[in-house]
Design a protein around this motif. Structure first.
Motif, PDB file in Angstrom:
ATOM      1  N   LEU A 108      27.780   7.586 -18.415  1.00  0.00           N
ATOM      2  CA  LEU A 108      29.211   7.893 -18.565  1.00  0.00           C
ATOM      3  C   LEU A 108      29.673   8.398 -17.196  1.00  0.00           C
ATOM      4  CD1 LEU A 108      29.097   9.514 -22.101  1.00  0.00           C
ATOM      5  CD2 LEU A 108      30.574   7.604 -21.478  1.00  0.00           C
ATOM      6  N   GLY A 155      26.216  11.103 -15.413  1.00  0.00           N
ATOM      7  CA  GLY A 155      27.627  11.471 -15.593  1.00  0.00           C
ATOM      8  C   GLY A 155      27.732  12.780 -16.338  1.00  0.00           C
ATOM      9  N   MET A 213      28.148   3.078 -20.982  1.00  0.00           N
ATOM     10  CA  MET A 213      29.349   3.345 -21.781  1.00  0.00           C
ATOM     11  C   MET A 213      30.663   3.418 -21.001  1.00  0.00           C
ATOM     12  SD  MET A 213      27.916   5.998 -24.622  1.00  0.00           S
ATOM     13  CE  MET A 213      29.347   6.002 -25.679  1.00  0.00           C
ATOM     14  N   VAL A 233      22.145  13.618 -14.440  1.00  0.00           N
ATOM     15  CA  VAL A 233      22.347  13.220 -13.043  1.00  0.00           C
ATOM     16  C   VAL A 233      23.845  13.007 -12.829  1.00  0.00           C
ATOM     17  CG1 VAL A 233      21.842  11.441 -11.317  1.00  0.00           C
ATOM     18  CG2 VAL A 233      20.105  12.061 -13.009  1.00  0.00           C
ATOM     19  N   ASP A 234      24.407  13.677 -11.838  1.00  0.00           N
ATOM     20  CA  ASP A 234      25.823  13.404 -11.527  1.00  0.00           C
ATOM     21  C   ASP A 234      25.922  12.826 -10.121  1.00  0.00           C
ATOM     22  OD1 ASP A 234      25.617  15.534  -9.803  1.00  0.00           O
ATOM     23  OD2 ASP A 234      27.187  16.750 -10.744  1.00  0.00           O
ATOM     24  N   ALA A 235      27.132  12.861  -9.536  1.00  0.00           N
ATOM     25  CA  ALA A 235      27.330  12.246  -8.223  1.00  0.00           C
ATOM     26  C   ALA A 235      26.405  12.853  -7.169  1.00  0.00           C
ATOM     27  CB  ALA A 235      28.785  12.413  -7.800  1.00  0.00           C
ATOM     28  N   ASN A 293      34.456   4.993 -28.532  1.00  0.00           N
ATOM     29  CA  ASN A 293      34.994   5.975 -29.483  1.00  0.00           C
ATOM     30  C   ASN A 293      36.004   5.385 -30.475  1.00  0.00           C
ATOM     31  OD1 ASN A 293      37.187   5.849 -27.708  1.00  0.00           O
ATOM     32  ND2 ASN A 293      36.602   7.753 -26.666  1.00  0.00           N
ATOM     33  N   ALA A 353      31.457   6.300 -14.827  1.00  0.00           N
ATOM     34  CA  ALA A 353      32.576   5.517 -14.287  1.00  0.00           C
ATOM     35  C   ALA A 353      32.188   4.777 -13.012  1.00  0.00           C
ATOM     36  CB  ALA A 353      33.806   6.400 -14.057  1.00  0.00           C
ATOM     37  N   VAL A 354      30.870   4.584 -12.796  1.00  0.00           N
ATOM     38  CA  VAL A 354      30.434   3.851 -11.601  1.00  0.00           C
ATOM     39  C   VAL A 354      29.842   2.506 -12.026  1.00  0.00           C
ATOM     40  CG1 VAL A 354      28.949   3.897  -9.551  1.00  0.00           C
ATOM     41  CG2 VAL A 354      29.956   6.023 -10.412  1.00  0.00           C
ATOM     42  N   LEU A 364      40.481   5.662 -18.297  1.00  0.00           N
ATOM     43  CA  LEU A 364      39.185   4.976 -18.392  1.00  0.00           C
ATOM     44  C   LEU A 364      38.367   5.392 -17.164  1.00  0.00           C
ATOM     45  CD1 LEU A 364      40.444   1.467 -19.637  1.00  0.00           C
ATOM     46  CD2 LEU A 364      39.709   3.396 -21.018  1.00  0.00           C
ATOM     47  N   ARG A 385      42.776  10.669 -15.586  1.00  0.00           N
ATOM     48  CA  ARG A 385      41.494   9.920 -15.537  1.00  0.00           C
ATOM     49  C   ARG A 385      41.592   8.822 -16.584  1.00  0.00           C
ATOM     50  NH1 ARG A 385      38.540   8.219 -19.222  1.00  0.00           N
ATOM     51  NH2 ARG A 385      37.507  10.027 -20.095  1.00  0.00           N
ATOM     52  N   GLY A 416      30.814  14.500 -16.753  1.00  0.00           N
ATOM     53  CA  GLY A 416      32.238  14.782 -16.914  1.00  0.00           C
ATOM     54  C   GLY A 416      32.543  15.105 -18.369  1.00  0.00           C
ATOM     55  N   SER A 417      33.804  14.926 -18.768  1.00  0.00           N
ATOM     56  CA  SER A 417      34.198  15.289 -20.132  1.00  0.00           C
ATOM     57  C   SER A 417      33.380  14.511 -21.159  1.00  0.00           C
ATOM     58  CB  SER A 417      35.693  15.029 -20.348  1.00  0.00           C
ATOM     59  OG  SER A 417      35.978  13.652 -20.285  1.00  0.00           O
ATOM     60  N   GLY A 442      29.676   0.425 -27.784  1.00  0.00           N
ATOM     61  CA  GLY A 442      29.602   1.869 -28.044  1.00  0.00           C
ATOM     62  C   GLY A 442      30.864   2.518 -27.540  1.00  0.00           C
TER      63      GLY A 442
HETATM   64  N1  LIG Z   1      32.575   4.344 -24.316  1.00  0.00           N
HETATM   65  C1  LIG Z   1      33.405   5.290 -24.641  1.00  0.00           C
HETATM   66  O1  LIG Z   1      33.781   5.453 -25.815  1.00  0.00           O
HETATM   67  C2  LIG Z   1      33.916   6.218 -23.613  1.00  0.00           C
HETATM   68  C3  LIG Z   1      33.703   5.985 -22.287  1.00  0.00           C
HETATM   69  N2  LIG Z   1      34.187   6.852 -21.359  1.00  0.00           N
HETATM   70  C4  LIG Z   1      33.979   6.505 -19.959  1.00  0.00           C
HETATM   71  O2  LIG Z   1      33.196   7.492 -19.336  1.00  0.00           O
HETATM   72  C5  LIG Z   1      33.483   7.489 -17.960  1.00  0.00           C
HETATM   73  C6  LIG Z   1      33.513   8.925 -17.489  1.00  0.00           C
HETATM   74  O3  LIG Z   1      34.537   9.666 -18.102  1.00  0.00           O
HETATM   75  P1  LIG Z   1      34.673  11.246 -17.773  1.00  0.00           P
HETATM   76  O4  LIG Z   1      33.435  11.936 -18.143  1.00  0.00           O
HETATM   77  O5  LIG Z   1      35.902  11.769 -18.381  1.00  0.00           O
HETATM   78  O6  LIG Z   1      34.881  11.148 -16.207  1.00  0.00           O
HETATM   79  P2  LIG Z   1      34.610  12.159 -15.043  1.00  0.00           P
HETATM   80  O7  LIG Z   1      35.184  11.566 -13.824  1.00  0.00           O
HETATM   81  O8  LIG Z   1      35.003  13.526 -15.427  1.00  0.00           O
HETATM   82  O9  LIG Z   1      33.011  12.181 -14.939  1.00  0.00           O
HETATM   83  C7  LIG Z   1      32.260  11.271 -14.206  1.00  0.00           C
HETATM   84  C8  LIG Z   1      30.917  11.896 -13.969  1.00  0.00           C
HETATM   85  O10 LIG Z   1      30.091  10.903 -13.357  1.00  0.00           O
HETATM   86  C9  LIG Z   1      29.448  11.489 -12.254  1.00  0.00           C
HETATM   87  N3  LIG Z   1      29.094  10.485 -11.259  1.00  0.00           N
HETATM   88  C10 LIG Z   1      29.883   9.951 -10.300  1.00  0.00           C
HETATM   89  N4  LIG Z   1      29.144   9.148  -9.510  1.00  0.00           N
HETATM   90  C11 LIG Z   1      27.888   9.167 -10.003  1.00  0.00           C
HETATM   91  C12 LIG Z   1      26.680   8.570  -9.599  1.00  0.00           C
HETATM   92  N5  LIG Z   1      26.641   7.764  -8.541  1.00  0.00           N
HETATM   93  N6  LIG Z   1      25.578   8.814 -10.318  1.00  0.00           N
HETATM   94  C13 LIG Z   1      25.603   9.621 -11.403  1.00  0.00           C
HETATM   95  N7  LIG Z   1      26.722  10.236 -11.819  1.00  0.00           N
HETATM   96  C14 LIG Z   1      27.845   9.999 -11.120  1.00  0.00           C
HETATM   97  C15 LIG Z   1      30.441  12.523 -11.722  1.00  0.00           C
HETATM   98  O11 LIG Z   1      29.778  13.487 -10.905  1.00  0.00           O
HETATM   99  C16 LIG Z   1      30.946  13.102 -13.023  1.00  0.00           C
HETATM  100  O12 LIG Z   1      30.068  14.086 -13.477  1.00  0.00           O
HETATM  101  C17 LIG Z   1      34.771   6.697 -17.791  1.00  0.00           C
HETATM  102  O13 LIG Z   1      34.454   5.450 -17.235  1.00  0.00           O
HETATM  103  C18 LIG Z   1      35.267   6.484 -19.182  1.00  0.00           C
HETATM  104  O14 LIG Z   1      35.900   5.242 -19.331  1.00  0.00           O
HETATM  105  C19 LIG Z   1      34.850   7.991 -21.691  1.00  0.00           C
HETATM  106  C20 LIG Z   1      35.096   8.269 -23.003  1.00  0.00           C
HETATM  107  C21 LIG Z   1      34.679   7.377 -24.051  1.00  0.00           C
END
Ligand SMILES: NC(=O)C1=CN([C@@H]2O[C@H](COP(=O)(O)OP(=O)(O)OC[C@H]3O[C@@H](n4cnc5c(N)ncnc54)[C@H](O)[C@@H]3O)[C@@H](O)[C@H]2O)C=CC1
Ligand SMILES: CC(=O)C(=O)O
Ligand SMILES: [Mg+2]
Length: 619
Positions: A430, A340, A458, A377-379, A506, A432-433, A194, A192, A342-343, A504
């Motif tokens: 968070l 979001g 973010m 709220v997730d996907a 990390n 990724a959309v 970014l 995954r 996710g992690s 914002g």
């Molecule tokens: N600004 C920062 O410092 C950081 C930003 N990120 C960003 O966070 C994003 C997510 O990372 P992860 O959590 O690891 O990814 P992930 O893929 O595990 O999680 C994504 C989450 O978003 C949800 N999602 C998908 N479509 C959605 C929708 N239409 N409405 C609401 N929720 C929806 C998914 O169900 C899932 O729960 C990435 O874009 C990453 O670049 C991650 C770490 C640090």
């Protein structure tokens, strides 16, 4: 005498020369088939244009020349290598036609990368002096593009590659890395990258980019950083079909097989470098939490996406409370909608809930009550206790059916419905959309009960941001507090006012967490150390700044922030009796230091790019 003949001359056995001569006479006289005796191995071969074959080294040659792990795992033919090179050249023309901004950023990345290969000191001098200008090139957003196009951009390997095909070999392969000491490893499995999804072996770019910040921001010596890619395959079908893909062309390992590879990798690197710190980066959520729980009590490691992001978000959320003119202690009253789970999202939710609970008295009741401040709220929409097959990590944030029924919401409610009904103080993405915070969602946020709603878009890179600052300021109002994961310029609001765009990301914490852990000598990265890092960042901003909506510092001061964060991490490690010291600073000496002395200790141990005087000495 040429180098070449000198090397032949000094070859070990006359017999072998004679044997080869006879062999070649009988088979072929073609020059290219005559073996070349070399007196180099490992990286020295790869850095020598005479002998380097790049990805074309066969597996037996890789073993013979101690190259295993120093190249991506897919062995390429000459034809494939040339095709990859030509495809890359042609892509430049396509980019020039269809995407001028991409062309510029990738071209800058290539130029910087070549400098990195040629002269590290100068590379980091440039990066540190112009961090605001070049962080967006070596880090998000350009690094995302670099990972996507890595097959074409790949020239000289950087870092190590451990693949599923290396099982049973990692303990010896790790000795192919030339540095006797490694302080910091950033490792990814590319699952995954970014917000760009599974990029397989091409994810190595993110580990390289993060370590660039370790050197530039934390002053970790560049000779002691190591980017690592663990290639367990990819589920990206386009990459699997691409004959020029540099990684294993198989689907990802899963279950016990996957864990066995990561276990073997951890054992290998900690055997060779017992004091190294391993930062896990961009592992898909499914594994991010499991691996963190598996290793965090026995190894010096942390997960940046789960833990680093959480700290940065907490600092920003506290800043947003202050920007409303309220004391930080009002944080537990904030209504927060998170898109979001996710992690990153779950990491932020857990940390925010704990922070609220601490402010409310740090007991079970406080923790329970803090939980009601979040809507996730997730996907599949709003997560409630009715959700089928709910993830264990998301379960604590599932809303009770009755409770949300009273709010006019139900399982799976859309983001816009949730924002409309909850009227949150904070909307944090968070997901990724890209564009998830649509006009409709932002219009709904205008109904927020907050005097100054905050929007955290973010997700990275820029194309994945949930909204742009222009959209936020123009739709929700000039008063909003705005932060995004990737950099955006401030917005001219046209009336002499500026809409401040905070980054914002990390990057404000992970370099300090790594440096602080290293210099404290703690064997683990504790929750307290992470909390101390977040609080330090939150306290970095002045009242005057937060009132203007500036909740994160400028990246130009990242070296100073990192120093302060590292000092806070060390103080906490001392407090928790985890600090075992570093080099001549043993645990006892460390405990004697006051706050200012800890900051000086950090400063004294930060590497700066200066040319050393070199002296030749025979082995
Ligand atoms: N600004 C920062 O410092 C950081 C930003 N990120 C960003 O966070 C994003 C997510 O990372 P992860 O959590 O690891 O990814 P992930 O893929 O595990 O999680 C994504 C989450 O978003 C949800 N999602 C998908 N479509 C959605 C929708 N239409 N409405 C609401 N929720 C929806 C998914 O169900 C899932 O729960 C990435 O874009 C990453 O670049 C991650 C770490 C640090
Ligand atoms: C910043 C970061 O770690 C990410 O977007 O994954
Ligand atoms: Mg990440």
């Amino acid at each position: 005498m040429s180098n070449f003949s000198r090397q032949i001359r000094s070859s070990s056995s006359m017999f072998r020369c004679l044997h080869y001569r006879l062999l070649y006479r009988s088979f072929t006289t073609i020059e290219g088939h005559r073996p070349t005796i070399v007196h180099k191995q490992g990286l020295d071969i790869l850095h020598d244009p005479w002998f380097n074959k790049g990805t074309a080294f066969s597996m037996t040659e890789r073993d013979r020349l101690e190259l295993r792990g120093l190249l991506p795992p897919n062995v390429m033919s000459n034809e494939q290598q040339i095709e990859r090179f030509m495809t890359d050249l042609k892509r430049l023309e396509v980019n020039a036609r269809d995407g001028p901004s991409d062309t510029n950023s990738l071209a800058k990345w290539r130029i910087l990368n070549r400098l990195h290969d040629r002269n590290e000191t100068m590379y980091y001098k440039v990066l540190i002096a112009k961090i605001e200008e070049y962080a967006p090139i070596v880090y998000t957003p350009t690094v995302g593009l670099v990972c996507q196009k890595y097959s074409g951009l790949f020239r000289r390997p950087r870092g190590m590659y451990f693949s599923a095909a290396d099982r049973g070999e990692m303990m010896s392969m790790v000795y192919n890395w030339p540095a006797e000491q490694v302080d910091m490893i950033v490792v990814t499995d590319g699952s995954r990258i970014l917000g760009l999804g599974d990029l397989g072996v091409q994810g190595i770019g993110i580990a390289i980019g993060k370590l660039d910040l370790y050197v530039a921001a934390a002053g970790i010596n560049p000779q002691r950083v190591l980017p690592i890619m663990i290639d367990v395959g990819t589920n990206n079908e386009a990459l699997l079909k691409d004959p020029l893909y540099l990684g294993l062309q198989q689907h990802r390992l899963d279950g016990d097989e996957y864990i066995a590879v990561i276990d073997e990798f951890m054992e290998a690197v900690f055997t060779r470098w017992p004091h190294v710190i391993v930062q896990f980066e961009d592992f898909q959520s499914k594994w991010a939490f499991k691996l963190l729980q598996r290793y965090r009590n026995s190894y010096r490691m942390f997960n940046d996406d789960v833990q680093g992001t959480a700290g940065v978000a907490i600092a920003g959320l506290l800043g947003a409370v202050r920007a409303q003119g309220k004391p930080m202690i009002d944080f537990p009253k904030q209504k927060i909608v998170v898109a979001g789970a996710g992690s990153a999202g779950i990491g932020v939710l857990n940390a925010a809930r704990k922070t609220m609970a601490r402010m409310l008295g740090n007991n079970d009741l406080a923790y329970e009550s803090a939980g009601s401040q979040f809507w996730v709220v997730d996907a599949n929409g709003l997560i409630t206790e009715e959700r089928e097959n709910i993830d264990d990590d998301a379960k604590p944030f599932a809303r009770k059916t009755k409770e949300i029924g009273r709010q006019g919401l139900k399982e799976g409610a859309s983001l816009v419905e949730v924002v409309r009904e909850v009227k949150p103080d904070v909307l944090l993405g968070l997901s990724a959309v890209g564009g998830l915070f649509s006009k409709e969602v932002l219009e709904a946020l205008k109904g927020s009960t907050s005097t100054r709603p905050a929007i955290f878009a973010m997700s990275n890179p820029t194309t994945s941001a949930e909204c742009t600052p222009e959209e936020a300021f123009s739709i929700v109002g000039e008063n909003v507090v705005f932060a995004s994961g990737s950099p955006f310029p401030d917005v001219d609001l046209g009336n002499g006012h500026i809409g401040h765009c905070n980054q914002g990301n990390n990057m404000y914490l992970f370099p300090g967490i790594g440096l602080g852990t290293l210099l404290s000598g703690s064997r683990v990265v504790s929750d307290g150390m992470l909390q101390a890092a977040a609080e330090c960042l939150a306290g970095y901003m002045t009242e005057e700044e937060v009132v203007k909506g500036i909740i994160y510092p400028s990246i130009s001061s990242i070296r100073d922030i990192t120093k302060q964060v590292a000092a806070a991490v060390i103080s906490e490690a001392i407090e928790e009796d985890l600090a075992e010291g570093y080099r001549e600073m043993d645990a006892r000496e460390l405990r004697k230091l006051n706050k200012d002395e800890i900051i000086s200790y950090v400063e004294d141990n930060m590497w700066s790019p200066e040319y050393p005087t070199l002296i030749y000495k025979k082995d």
